[in-house]
Design a protein around this motif. Sequence first.
Motif, PDB file in Angstrom:
ATOM      1  N   VAL A  49       0.843  -1.200   0.000  1.00  0.00           N
ATOM      2  CA  VAL A  49       0.000   0.000   0.000  1.00  0.00           C
ATOM      3  C   VAL A  49       0.876   1.247   0.000  1.00  0.00           C
ATOM      4  N   VAL A  50       1.926   1.229   0.804  1.00  0.00           N
ATOM      5  CA  VAL A  50       2.846   2.370   0.853  1.00  0.00           C
ATOM      6  C   VAL A  50       3.514   2.584  -0.504  1.00  0.00           C
ATOM      7  N   VAL A  51       3.900   1.504  -1.166  1.00  0.00           N
ATOM      8  CA  VAL A  51       4.534   1.610  -2.491  1.00  0.00           C
ATOM      9  C   VAL A  51       3.576   2.237  -3.496  1.00  0.00           C
ATOM     10  N   VAL A  52       2.329   1.789  -3.519  1.00  0.00           N
ATOM     11  CA  VAL A  52       1.348   2.323  -4.473  1.00  0.00           C
ATOM     12  C   VAL A  52       1.069   3.800  -4.176  1.00  0.00           C
ATOM     13  N   VAL A  53       0.844   4.116  -2.914  1.00  0.00           N
ATOM     14  CA  VAL A  53       0.560   5.505  -2.547  1.00  0.00           C
ATOM     15  C   VAL A  53       1.774   6.390  -2.843  1.00  0.00           C
ATOM     16  N   GLY A  54       2.966   5.904  -2.539  1.00  0.00           N
ATOM     17  CA  GLY A  54       4.179   6.667  -2.823  1.00  0.00           C
ATOM     18  C   GLY A  54       4.361   6.918  -4.309  1.00  0.00           C
ATOM     19  N   SER A  55       4.101   5.906  -5.126  1.00  0.00           N
ATOM     20  CA  SER A  55       4.221   6.061  -6.580  1.00  0.00           C
ATOM     21  C   SER A  55       3.218   7.081  -7.117  1.00  0.00           C
ATOM     22  N   LEU A  56       1.987   6.983  -6.635  1.00  0.00           N
ATOM     23  CA  LEU A  56       0.973   7.955  -7.061  1.00  0.00           C
ATOM     24  C   LEU A  56       1.335   9.363  -6.601  1.00  0.00           C
ATOM     25  N   GLY A  57       1.842   9.468  -5.388  1.00  0.00           N
ATOM     26  CA  GLY A  57       2.259  10.775  -4.878  1.00  0.00           C
ATOM     27  C   GLY A  57       3.404  11.361  -5.682  1.00  0.00           C
ATOM     28  N   LEU A  58       4.363  10.531  -6.051  1.00  0.00           N
ATOM     29  CA  LEU A  58       5.490  11.010  -6.850  1.00  0.00           C
ATOM     30  C   LEU A  58       5.025  11.443  -8.235  1.00  0.00           C
ATOM     31  N   ALA A  59       4.164  10.644  -8.863  1.00  0.00           N
ATOM     32  CA  ALA A  59       3.650  11.017 -10.182  1.00  0.00           C
ATOM     33  C   ALA A  59       2.863  12.323 -10.107  1.00  0.00           C
ATOM     34  N   SER A  60       2.052  12.482  -9.073  1.00  0.00           N
ATOM     35  CA  SER A  60       1.282  13.724  -8.905  1.00  0.00           C
ATOM     36  C   SER A  60       2.203  14.912  -8.669  1.00  0.00           C
ATOM     37  N   THR A  61       3.214  14.734  -7.846  1.00  0.00           N
ATOM     38  CA  THR A  61       4.170  15.802  -7.565  1.00  0.00           C
ATOM     39  C   THR A  61       4.895  16.229  -8.830  1.00  0.00           C
ATOM     40  N   LEU A  62       5.316  15.251  -9.622  1.00  0.00           N
ATOM     41  CA  LEU A  62       6.032  15.576 -10.857  1.00  0.00           C
ATOM     42  C   LEU A  62       5.118  16.256 -11.874  1.00  0.00           C
ATOM     43  N   THR A  63       3.891  15.785 -11.975  1.00  0.00           N
ATOM     44  CA  THR A  63       2.949  16.411 -12.904  1.00  0.00           C
ATOM     45  C   THR A  63       2.687  17.852 -12.491  1.00  0.00           C
ATOM     46  N   LEU A  64       2.463  18.086 -11.213  1.00  0.00           N
ATOM     47  CA  LEU A  64       2.250  19.434 -10.716  1.00  0.00           C
ATOM     48  C   LEU A  64       3.486  20.305 -10.947  1.00  0.00           C
ATOM     49  N   SER A  65       4.646  19.722 -10.747  1.00  0.00           N
ATOM     50  CA  SER A  65       5.888  20.460 -10.971  1.00  0.00           C
ATOM     51  C   SER A  65       6.018  20.878 -12.432  1.00  0.00           C
ATOM     52  N   VAL A  66       5.672  19.983 -13.347  1.00  0.00           N
ATOM     53  CA  VAL A  66       5.742  20.310 -14.780  1.00  0.00           C
ATOM     54  C   VAL A  66       4.746  21.414 -15.115  1.00  0.00           C
ATOM     55  N   VAL A  67       3.532  21.316 -14.571  1.00  0.00           N
ATOM     56  CA  VAL A  67       2.522  22.337 -14.842  1.00  0.00           C
ATOM     57  C   VAL A  67       2.980  23.692 -14.297  1.00  0.00           C
ATOM     58  N   GLN A  68       3.510  23.692 -13.076  1.00  0.00           N
ATOM     59  CA  GLN A  68       3.958  24.947 -12.480  1.00  0.00           C
ATOM     60  C   GLN A  68       5.157  25.544 -13.213  1.00  0.00           C
ATOM     61  N   ARG A  69       5.966  24.709 -13.809  1.00  0.00           N
ATOM     62  CA  ARG A  69       7.172  25.208 -14.477  1.00  0.00           C
ATOM     63  C   ARG A  69       7.034  25.221 -15.994  1.00  0.00           C
ATOM     64  N   THR A  70       5.817  25.313 -16.477  1.00  0.00           N
ATOM     65  CA  THR A  70       5.583  25.284 -17.918  1.00  0.00           C
ATOM     66  C   THR A  70       6.331  26.402 -18.625  1.00  0.00           C
ATOM     67  N   ARG A  71       6.297  27.576 -18.065  1.00  0.00           N
ATOM     68  CA  ARG A  71       7.003  28.711 -18.704  1.00  0.00           C
ATOM     69  C   ARG A  71       8.509  28.469 -18.698  1.00  0.00           C
ATOM     70  N   GLU A  72       9.001  27.927 -17.602  1.00  0.00           N
ATOM     71  CA  GLU A  72      10.436  27.607 -17.522  1.00  0.00           C
ATOM     72  C   GLU A  72      10.817  26.589 -18.595  1.00  0.00           C
ATOM     73  N   ILE A  73       9.947  25.596 -18.782  1.00  0.00           N
ATOM     74  CA  ILE A  73      10.197  24.583 -19.809  1.00  0.00           C
ATOM     75  C   ILE A  73      10.183  25.233 -21.187  1.00  0.00           C
ATOM     76  N   GLY A  74       9.272  26.181 -21.383  1.00  0.00           N
ATOM     77  CA  GLY A  74       9.227  26.910 -22.660  1.00  0.00           C
ATOM     78  C   GLY A  74      10.498  27.707 -22.909  1.00  0.00           C
ATOM     79  N   ILE A  75      11.012  28.331 -21.860  1.00  0.00           N
ATOM     80  CA  ILE A  75      12.256  29.094 -22.008  1.00  0.00           C
ATOM     81  C   ILE A  75      13.413  28.147 -22.333  1.00  0.00           C
ATOM     82  N   LEU A  76      13.446  26.986 -21.672  1.00  0.00           N
ATOM     83  CA  LEU A  76      14.492  26.010 -21.991  1.00  0.00           C
ATOM     84  C   LEU A  76      14.413  25.602 -23.463  1.00  0.00           C
TER      85      LEU A  76
END
Length: 172
Positions: A49-76
């Motif tokens: 259960v911890v592995v599944v929740v951790g994986s989902l949390g990591l995927a959500s964190t990364l997705t949110l990070s990409v959305v928040q840094r969209t402009r930064e990604i565009g500049i790159l």
Amino acid sequence: QRAVARSLEARFEEQGIEVGGLQRMQDAKQGILDHLVIILSILTMASLVVVVVGSLGLASTLTLSVVQRTREIGILGAIGATPATIARHVWFEALVIGVLSWLAANVLAAPISWALEIACGNIFFKTPLDFHLSPLAAAAWLGLVLVLASVSSFYPARRAARLTVREALAHI
């Protein structure tokens, strides 16, 4: 062993010595192992259960990070970063987060394992068990964390790599 136990019981009875019960060490050992299988099963399910929740949390964190840094990604992208380079950055971020979580888990696992070993030893054997953390298990867990971090980063990395410079810079 059972025949010897019955003959001893009969001899004691002839002598007037009351026998409360006889038990083979193998039977006692099997009873303890059967109880430990239950504990192992519960702990394994909890860790899954911890592995599944951790994986989902990591995927959500990364997705949110990409959305928040969209402009930064565009500049790159505007300054020449290829989609593969951007995807590698997201993947590397996932690996760093995974390794940091593995380190934190190992620091927390030591006192919790120590307490569980003492409790289980006192319950089943009337003496605490020797404390032991398996380096092989820690290495296997690190491998699992790295695989899960890589899998969890796939969608966010793909999303980041597919953004055009125009879309990324227009993002509010």
